[in-house]
Design an enzyme around this catalytic site. Structure first.
Site, PDB file in Angstrom:
ATOM      1  N   GLU A  99       0.691  -1.212  -0.073  1.00 65.09           N
ATOM      2  CA  GLU A  99      -0.100  -0.114  -0.026  1.00 65.09           C
ATOM      3  C   GLU A  99       0.740   1.323  -0.208  1.00 65.09           C
ATOM      4  O   GLU A  99       0.470   2.374   0.340  1.00 65.09           O
ATOM      5  CB  GLU A  99      -0.987  -0.043   1.146  1.00 65.09           C
ATOM      6  CG  GLU A  99      -2.078  -0.945   1.069  1.00 65.09           C
ATOM      7  CD  GLU A  99      -3.052  -0.681   1.943  1.00 65.09           C
ATOM      8  OE1 GLU A  99      -4.163  -0.505   1.664  1.00 65.09           O
ATOM      9  OE2 GLU A  99      -2.902  -1.307   3.170  1.00 65.09           O
ATOM     10  N   HIS A 120      -4.971   0.726  10.605  1.00 68.76           N
ATOM     11  CA  HIS A 120      -6.427   0.281  10.823  1.00 68.76           C
ATOM     12  C   HIS A 120      -6.775   0.263  12.383  1.00 68.76           C
ATOM     13  O   HIS A 120      -7.311  -0.826  12.816  1.00 68.76           O
ATOM     14  CB  HIS A 120      -6.274  -1.535  10.249  1.00 68.76           C
ATOM     15  CG  HIS A 120      -5.295  -1.682   9.302  1.00 68.76           C
ATOM     16  ND1 HIS A 120      -4.635  -2.669   9.120  1.00 68.76           N
ATOM     17  CD2 HIS A 120      -5.136  -0.927   8.056  1.00 68.76           C
ATOM     18  CE1 HIS A 120      -4.066  -2.617   7.883  1.00 68.76           C
ATOM     19  NE2 HIS A 120      -4.477  -1.525   7.075  1.00 68.76           N
ATOM     20  N   HIS A 190     -11.680  -0.769   6.199  1.00 69.70           N
ATOM     21  CA  HIS A 190     -10.191  -0.825   6.209  1.00 69.70           C
ATOM     22  C   HIS A 190      -9.503  -0.230   7.374  1.00 69.70           C
ATOM     23  O   HIS A 190      -8.796  -0.855   8.138  1.00 69.70           O
ATOM     24  CB  HIS A 190      -9.940  -0.328   4.840  1.00 69.70           C
ATOM     25  CG  HIS A 190      -8.321  -0.585   4.738  1.00 69.70           C
ATOM     26  ND1 HIS A 190      -7.910  -0.372   3.282  1.00 69.70           N
ATOM     27  CD2 HIS A 190      -7.335  -0.852   5.276  1.00 69.70           C
ATOM     28  CE1 HIS A 190      -6.395  -0.598   3.280  1.00 69.70           C
ATOM     29  NE2 HIS A 190      -6.111  -0.961   4.659  1.00 69.70           N
TER      30      HIS A 190
HETATM   31 MN    MN Z   1      -4.091  -1.180   5.154  1.00 73.05          MN
END
Ligand code: MN
Length: 265
Positions: A99, A120, A190
């Site tokens: 990411e 998160h 998420h």
């Molecule tokens: Mn993530």
């Protein structure tokens, strides 16, 4: 809410010659990034997952991020340099975060932002999935959240069968667009991503975003909640966030004591 409310610079960061060798960053910058990883773990914002990036202090089209690993274990040797397109400049075969495009595309779209935290954290996720409920600034330490944090719906950019990860530049751009001039964007199902003009400010915001979310969940169970007004949010950014050094020093000392207590100096 933007990190710099009087920002009038360019609308995005120009990418220079990607092949050009980079000037070495300030050692303090990388030490701060390592410390940020440890603090975010110690404060419960990240666990084995989540990451923090900082813009190169001498090349605005580059940034630094740890290799693919748990933030609590990051050392100086684990830091990798990236282009804003998420290409590793010096990974040397090391695996990098899937990411990383979150950081590159936000740093490209927001020249006023120099550090980004993606996590998160536990209390944020519920507020990302309920229709009609929005994360809003509930107390003075979290004025940067403002009167409503945007929520990124990945289905709009990637369809209804993604793994919810921001795993390419297109999704990164869509996330940066949703962040727009705000300082935090929630990601449905998420987590969240927080922007700051420094590592210390981004870490401060990530810690207090989680606390704000927890308070909001608790308060909503009791009755109708009074949130900060736009004016209160702005005043709190100016007057509280001038003091990010104080929690940083405390959190860093605490993280170091815990690491040394675990035999992991
Ligand atoms: Mn993530």
């Amino acid at each position: 809410m933007s990190s710099d409310h009087s920002y009038t610079g360019p609308a995005s960061v120009e990418i220079a010659d990607e092949a050009a060798p980079s000037e070495a960053p300030s050692p303090d910058l990388l030490n701060e990034l390592v410390a940020a990883n440890h603090i975010l773990f110690d404060q419960g914002v990240v666990d084995a997952f989540g990451h923090v990036a900082v813009r190169h202090d001498k090349r605005p089209d580059r940034f630094f991020l740890a290799r693919n690993m748990a933030p609590g274990q990051v050392t100086r040797d684990d830091i990798v340099e990236f282009t804003l397109d998420g290409k590793a400049v010096d990974a040397g075969g090391r695996r990098v975060y899937l990411e990383r495009f979150i950081h590159g595309q936000i740093l490209r779209a927001r020249p006023d932002v120099n550090a980004v935290v993606h996590s998160h954290s536990h209390s944020i996720v519920p507020l990302s999935v309920v229709q009609g409920v929005q994360l809003k600034a509930i107390f003075h330490m979290a004025g940067f959240i403002g009167t409503g944090a945007p929520v990124f719906e990945i289905r709009e950019a990637g369809g209804d069968s993604t793994d919810l990860l921001i795993s390419n530049n297109e999704l990164g751009r869509a996330l940066a667009q949703k962040l727009d001039r705000h300082d935090i964007v929630l990601m449905r199902g998420h987590g969240s991503t927080v922007a700051g003009n420094s590592v210390k400010q981004a870490v401060y915001r990530a810690v207090y975003a989680e606390l704000n979310a927890r308070y909001q969940l608790q308060a909503m169970q009791l009755g109708e909640v009074t949130f900060l007004t736009p004016g209160e949010s702005l005043a709190c950014i100016k007057n509280v966030e001038g003091q990010v050094q104080r929690p940083w020093d405390l959190w860093l000392e605490q993280a170091r004591l815990r690491r040394s207590g675990n035999g992991a100096l």
